[in-house]
Design an enzyme around this catalytic site. Structure first.
Site, short mmCIF file in Angstrom:
data_model
loop_
_atom_site.label_atom_id
_atom_site.label_comp_id
_atom_site.label_asym_id
_atom_site.label_seq_id
_atom_site.Cartn_x
_atom_site.Cartn_y
_atom_site.Cartn_z
N ARG A 71 0.84 -1.21 0.00
CA ARG A 71 0.00 0.00 0.00
C ARG A 71 0.87 1.25 0.00
O ARG A 71 0.57 2.23 -0.69
CB ARG A 71 -0.96 -0.01 1.21
CG ARG A 71 -2.00 1.09 1.16
CD ARG A 71 -3.09 0.92 2.20
NE ARG A 71 -2.57 1.05 3.55
CZ ARG A 71 -3.30 0.85 4.65
NH1 ARG A 71 -4.57 0.51 4.55
NH2 ARG A 71 -2.76 0.99 5.85
N LYS A 170 -2.64 6.80 1.30
CA LYS A 170 -2.27 7.11 2.68
C LYS A 170 -1.17 8.15 2.62
O LYS A 170 0.02 7.83 2.66
CB LYS A 170 -1.84 5.83 3.39
CG LYS A 170 -2.16 5.89 4.86
CD LYS A 170 -2.23 4.53 5.48
CE LYS A 170 -2.14 4.60 6.98
NZ LYS A 170 -3.17 5.39 7.63
N GLU A 203 -16.16 6.29 5.99
CA GLU A 203 -15.34 5.59 6.99
C GLU A 203 -15.23 6.50 8.21
O GLU A 203 -15.85 7.56 8.26
CB GLU A 203 -13.95 5.26 6.42
CG GLU A 203 -13.16 6.49 5.97
CD GLU A 203 -11.76 6.17 5.47
OE1 GLU A 203 -11.24 5.08 5.78
OE2 GLU A 203 -11.18 7.02 4.77
N1 PMP Z 1 -9.22 4.66 7.35
C1 PMP Z 1 -8.31 5.60 7.61
C2 PMP Z 1 -8.58 6.99 7.21
C3 PMP Z 1 -7.12 5.27 8.28
O1 PMP Z 1 -6.22 6.20 8.55
C4 PMP Z 1 -6.92 3.94 8.69
C5 PMP Z 1 -5.69 3.57 9.48
N2 PMP Z 1 -4.58 3.41 8.68
C6 PMP Z 1 -7.89 2.98 8.38
C7 PMP Z 1 -9.03 3.38 7.70
C8 PMP Z 1 -7.69 1.54 8.73
O2 PMP Z 1 -6.73 0.98 7.88
P1 PMP Z 1 -5.80 -0.22 8.35
O3 PMP Z 1 -6.70 -1.32 8.73
O4 PMP Z 1 -4.99 -0.53 7.14
O5 PMP Z 1 -5.00 0.28 9.48
#
Ligand code: PMP
Length: 311
Positions: A71, A170, A203
């Site tokens: 990612r 990200k 989200e």
């Molecule tokens: N959404 C956002 C905006 C985030 O910052 C994160 C944390 N990285 C997640 C969802 C969850 O992603 P992950 O399970 O890959 O940590």
């Protein structure tokens, strides 16, 4: 994914100081936390120009390392930032940082910025990316959230438009999420539900959201404006393995309010039940059966799946 090799970023041996201060990986060196500094001309700081990952290790197992590195590489590729280390070199640097800090259970932050440049926006003035890795003890939500569930609130700030700053990336541009977090905290909530510009559920500020309705686990498709969470994917895989149907579905707040169960997923939060949204009780108002099953399946997975290192 093409990532340039560069010897300048190879993990160099540095003197292990006797102090207990955390060591941070910074451009190939391990430096004490108090000396881990970047330039005020770094475009990561000036413009949020860079990418990052949040990873976790459980009892000396780095969870889903390959997925996080992929990612990171994909986010970097989209913003046309050439990572100066291969995935393998980054993985080695992460493990080495964990080992030097003697951390069994840790949160790992990997950051790659555009690097030091001049005051213009043009990334061409940045000659080399800045890479740093921070490993630290994990700060958890209170245990009561996992036992009793948490209460979240929808905030006015909508999730970034995918056509502007795509939430699938990200990047260091997290002000959208920070604004939402501030709004939640202004109302005394720990986490905010964010809708997209059309009013559909996207989200939370640092977690993906799921509901369970009539035995089906559902989460919004990421094209609506959500990160492709690695925990989100792990939960969908676990649902499949446990014969629990799951699907990506466009969800409204109405769907959430009338769900049987709800939960959030994220590297830091893991799987946390949600029992109230905007004052509406979800299901029985207690963590649901399927949520609890997935929480325990996830916990099992973190105990056995991952890249092992020794201290
Ligand atoms: N959404 C956002 C905006 C985030 O910052 C994160 C944390 N990285 C997640 C969802 C969850 O992603 P992950 O399970 O890959 O940590």
């Amino acid at each position: 994914m093409a990532i340039n090799r560069s010897s300048s970023h190879k993990t160099k041996k540095s003197v292990q100081t006797a102090q207990t201060e955390l060591l941070v990986y910074l451009n190939g060196e391990f430096v004490p936390k108090s000396e881990a500094k970047v330039s005020v001309f770094d475009h990561g700081l000036l413009y949020g120009d860079g990418v990052f990952e949040g990873i976790r290790s459980y009892n000396c197992l780095v969870f889903k390392l390959k997925e996080h590195l992929m990612r990171l590489a994909e986010s970097a590729h989209t913003i046309m930032l050439q990572l100066p280390l291969t995935g393998e070199q980054l993985g080695d640097a992460i493990v080495e940082t964990l080992k030097r800090n003697r951390l069994r259970d840790a949160y790992v932050r990997v950051v790659v910025t555009r690097g030091v440049g001049d005051l213009g926006l043009d990334p061409a003035s940045c000659k080399a990316p800045t890479v740093f890795i921070i490993t630290d003890k994990i700060i958890l939500y209170p245990e009561s959230f996992y036992r009793n569930g948490m209460d979240i609130i929808t905030v006015p700030t909508v999730r970034n438009l995918p056509e502007a700053i795509n939430p699938a990336l990200k990047t260091l541009n997290y002000l959208n999420n920070i604004m939402a977090k501030i709004e939640a905290k202004n109302s005394n909530y720990r986490e905010a539900l964010m809708l997209n510009h059309q009013g559909y559920v996207a989200e939370c500020t640092g977690d993906n959201i799921f509901i369970v309705k009539n035995g089906i686990v559902q989460t919004p498709p990421t094209y609506l404006g959500a990160l492709r969470g690695i925990t989100r994917q792990a939960i969908m895989d676990l649902a499949l393995r446990n014969d629990i149907p799951s699907q990506e579905r466009v969800l409204t707040r109405h769907d959430l309010f009338n769900a049987d169960e709800a939960f959030l997923t994220g590297t830091a939060a893991e799987v946390v039940p949600v029992v109230k949204i905007d004052g509406r009780k979800i299901g029985t108002g207690k963590p649901g059966k399927i949520t609890r099953k997935l929480m325990s399946a996830f916990q099992d997975l973190t105990r056995r799946d991952g890249l092992r290192y020794t201290l």
